[in-house]
Scaffold this active site. Sequence first.
Site, PDB file in Angstrom:
ATOM      1  N   TYR A 139     -25.351 -18.538  22.623  1.00 21.53           N
ATOM      2  CA  TYR A 139     -24.687 -17.263  22.094  1.00 21.53           C
ATOM      3  C   TYR A 139     -23.641 -17.616  21.145  1.00 21.53           C
ATOM      4  CZ  TYR A 139     -21.806 -12.995  22.433  1.00 21.53           C
ATOM      5  OH  TYR A 139     -21.143 -11.905  21.946  1.00 21.53           O
ATOM      6  N   ASP A 232     -21.311 -24.912  17.344  1.00 20.19           N
ATOM      7  CA  ASP A 232     -20.387 -23.794  17.838  1.00 20.19           C
ATOM      8  C   ASP A 232     -19.680 -24.221  19.071  1.00 20.19           C
ATOM      9  OD1 ASP A 232     -19.252 -21.576  19.241  1.00 20.19           O
ATOM     10  OD2 ASP A 232     -21.128 -20.334  19.000  1.00 20.19           O
ATOM     11  N   LYS A 260     -11.477 -19.127  21.882  1.00 13.83           N
ATOM     12  CA  LYS A 260     -11.148 -19.268  23.213  1.00 13.83           C
ATOM     13  C   LYS A 260      -9.839 -20.121  23.254  1.00 13.83           C
ATOM     14  CE  LYS A 260     -15.152 -17.279  25.117  1.00 13.83           C
ATOM     15  NZ  LYS A 260     -16.696 -17.438  24.415  1.00 13.83           N
TER      16      LYS A 260
END
Length: 414
Positions: A139, A232, A260
């Site tokens: 994702y 990522d 995050k």
Amino acid sequence: MANAWVEAKKHLVGGVNSPVRAFKAVGGTPVFMAKGRGPFLFDNHGRRYVDYCLSWGAILFGHADPQTVRVVQRRAAKGTGFGTATECETALAREIKKAFPRMEKIRFTSSGTEAVMSAIRLARGITGRSRILKFEGGYHGHADSLLVKAGSGLATLGSPDSDGVPREIARLTTVLSYNDAAAARRVLRKKDVACVVVEPVAGNMGVVPASKEFLNTLRDETRRNGSLLIFDEVISGYRVAYGGASHLYGVEPDLTVLGKIIGGGLPVGAFGGRAALMNVLSPLGKVYQAGTLSGNPLSMAAGLSVLSRLSKKFYETLDAKTTPFFERAREILAARGAMIQNAGSMFTVFFGVEGVRSFSDAARSNKKEYRRFFHHLLRSGVYFPPSAFESCFVSFSHGDAELGRTLEVFEKFI
Ligand SMILES: *Cc1c(COP(=O)(O)O)cnc(C)c1O
């Protein structure tokens, strides 16, 4: 709680602002959280939960970490954002470079989605190529070209996962099975790929570490064919090690994406790499990228308050806390056919499978059993992510008491 849910559904699409929060994967009614403190969440009836969702991994020191709260309050009192250059952006970039020295130049965004999307635009701008390569179960946010999965293990032309993504765009995304080095090598022998985007430790099909061979192959083949390797590390950066998975594996990508944790719990994303690559971005270069609230002072200040306390030593301390917890949890849950995969303090409990190396492995896990497990935990005051394909996280504030109590709850499940 039921009332809050009824009201939410009247005004918000599906009652939520991000789909997984709606509990569709586990059934039942979402719990509305009112506050957090350290390892705990408190719902709107005052019930306390030991939290292993931790804002999907964005929280490292625990909820309402006093130092972060103080810094954000002080910063907010001076104004929440000006749309001008501020020194706190430089300060956070400088801090990130201590752990990720190859991110010579950095650009901040307001989300991980934007950061990955922009990194891909940059890769396409630099290479003049259109195709991107990703891996099933990876994702990377919800930009159009990334909402694409694929068939099993073979190089397939992408078809969109979501209505509204034009097939013409999805077709530019090639999707392969995670950890399939041979398939990646085959695709990368053709010279039409702009970039490979990969989670070096996958966290969005449950925790699935890449094999060293897989990442080495991606590094060698992208270098050979002139495409860019994008890691990522929105979850794994500052979670699995100081310097992220890149440091752990000793593999250097061309571009790194973070998010995050680096916002200290506030909205953020970032990407960076060698100056020669990053300088192709506007205002220096011809690849456009922008954001009204990008690098906003609150996120920058919160991020700096977290990152400035981190070091290699911090992760050794955190791992020393989590390792015995995972060991004991493995022993307990094995009795019910479950296994745990972890990378540092991120972990997933998989039911009914031996080991998970790819999305198809994860998909074979027993979702019904996870659902029972999830609701048992919820009733017992332990909050796990409401889906079998997510990562759980342990924060620095989780003490022996909370971890011990969690193990007791696991035992009762058995
Ligand atoms: C969460 C996540 C994103 C998206 O970040 P948002 O801030 O939700 O847009 C991208 N990549 C990975 C690996 C993520 O875990």
